[in-house]
Design an enzyme around this catalytic site. Structure first.
Site, PDB file in Angstrom:
ATOM      1  CG  HIS A 295      19.424 -35.222  45.017  1.00 57.24           C
ATOM      2  ND1 HIS A 295      18.610 -34.218  44.542  1.00 57.24           N
ATOM      3  CD2 HIS A 295      20.288 -34.625  45.894  1.00 57.24           C
ATOM      4  CE1 HIS A 295      18.939 -33.070  45.109  1.00 57.24           C
ATOM      5  NE2 HIS A 295      19.961 -33.275  45.920  1.00 57.24           N
TER       6      HIS A 295
ATOM      7  CB  SER B 175      19.808 -32.009  50.780  1.00 58.63           C
ATOM      8  OG  SER B 175      21.136 -31.660  51.120  1.00 58.63           O
TER       9      SER B 175
ATOM     10  CG  ASP C  35      21.069 -24.353  47.868  1.00 58.06           C
ATOM     11  OD1 ASP C  35      21.501 -24.540  49.014  1.00 58.06           O
ATOM     12  OD2 ASP C  35      20.987 -25.261  47.017  1.00 58.06           O
TER      13      ASP C  35
ATOM     14  N   GLY D 106      16.409 -34.040  42.573  1.00 58.21           N
ATOM     15  CA  GLY D 106      16.374 -32.580  42.526  1.00 58.21           C
ATOM     16  C   GLY D 106      17.298 -32.033  41.453  1.00 58.21           C
ATOM     17  CG  HIS D 107      21.543 -32.437  41.802  1.00 60.78           C
ATOM     18  ND1 HIS D 107      21.722 -33.329  42.837  1.00 60.78           N
ATOM     19  CD2 HIS D 107      22.150 -31.291  42.184  1.00 60.78           C
ATOM     20  CE1 HIS D 107      22.413 -32.745  43.797  1.00 60.78           C
ATOM     21  NE2 HIS D 107      22.676 -31.504  43.437  1.00 60.78           N
TER      22      HIS D 107
ATOM     23  CE  LYS E  49      11.154 -20.086  42.882  1.00 60.16           C
ATOM     24  NZ  LYS E  49       9.687 -19.872  43.002  1.00 60.16           N
TER      25      LYS E  49
END
EC number: 6.3.2.1
Length: 279
Positions: A30, A182, A147, A32-33, A145
């Site tokens: 997604h 996520s 995780d 974020g990645h 961050k």
């Protein structure tokens, strides 16, 4: 972009590269990645990504079998980010024989918070990350961050094992309503997705209270747990910790303005969400 599953072929492809930036993932990519890929490019070249759903970090009653696997979609997204190599090994490629040697993080960091509720999780993470680092041999690696505890453990592991890789921390990417992105968000029903941003809002209220001078952290944590439980959540933990080591701060440290982070994990329906916010 080359898609490689063989460790031997990966090493051949990367031979002579000394500025490789690496982003390990479990796929189902997604925004974020993808932000990690862009940050990696600022710190090294070429950019190498990996996709591997690592059985070692899943407990017996967790979601290994149903974890979303969307390789073709992921390949298309990575191509648009100009990733040089995608390392997408099979389980046989990564673990051709039983993985008897494991990397165990210390209990003071690996046995608390996520480690308490997911026994063996960080051993699985540290083992696969060490193996991936050995395969890719990057100069830098990027971890999110979101995780937070994982980021700290991997950074400390690389320092203590003298792995020649710098760990770069990437800020959490959120939807417009504040929910941290996520891969597991896709498990949420429509009603649950509407409720899910409340976790981030709860952490924000804690942050504002601490910055406003509230030092009774136990009271804040309990109020947050009660608030979420009243809305149908099942909190595992909501805890205010020192950023330096994830240990709870004492009164003197609070008075001195110790940098803090509030970390949380809670189930909404069948979906377990984690989040954190630096204070």
């Amino acid at each position: 972009m080359k898609v490689i599953s063989s460790i031997h072929e990966l090493r051949d492809q990367l031979r002579g590269q000394n500025r490789t930036a690496f982003v390990p993932t479990m796929g189902n990519l997604h925004e974020g990645h993808l932000s990690l890929m862009r940050l990696a490019r600022q710190h090294g070249d070429p950019v190498v990504a990996s996709i591997f759903v690592n059985r070692l970090q899943f407990g017996p009653n967790e979601d290994f079998d149903k974890y979303p696997r969307t390789l073709q979609d992921d390949i298309e997204k990575l191509q648009k980010e100009n990733v040089y190599v995608l390392f997408a090994p099979t389980e046989r490629d990564m673990y051709p024989e039983p993985q008897e040697y494991r990397v165990l993080p210390p209990d003071d960091l690996g046995g608390i918070l996520e480690g308490e509720f997911r026994p063996g999780f960080f051993t699985g993470v540290c083992t696969v990350v060490t193996k991936l680092m050995a395969c890719v041999q990057p100069r830098v690696a990027v971890f999110g961050k979101k995780d937070y505890q994982q980021l700290m453990i991997v950074r400390r592991m690389c320092q203590q094992l003298a792995l020649p890789v710098d760990i770069i921390a990437a800020e959490t990417v959120r939807d417009e309503d504040g929910l941290a992105l996520s891969s597991r968000n896709r498990y949420l029903s429509a009603d649950e997705r509407s409720e899910a941003p409340e976790l981030a809002k709860t952490l924000q209220r804690i942050r504002e209270s601490v910055l406003g001078g509230e030092h009774d952290l136990g009271k804040l944590e309990e109020m947050a747990r009660t608030h979420l439980a009243g809305r149908g959540w099942a909190p595992d933990y909501i805890s205010i910790r020192r950023r330096a080591n994830l240990i709870a701060p004492d009164a003197a440290q609070l008075e001195a303005g110790e940098p803090l982070v509030v970390v949380a994990a809670a189930k909404l329906g069948a979906t377990r969400l984690i989040d954190n916010l630096e204070i």
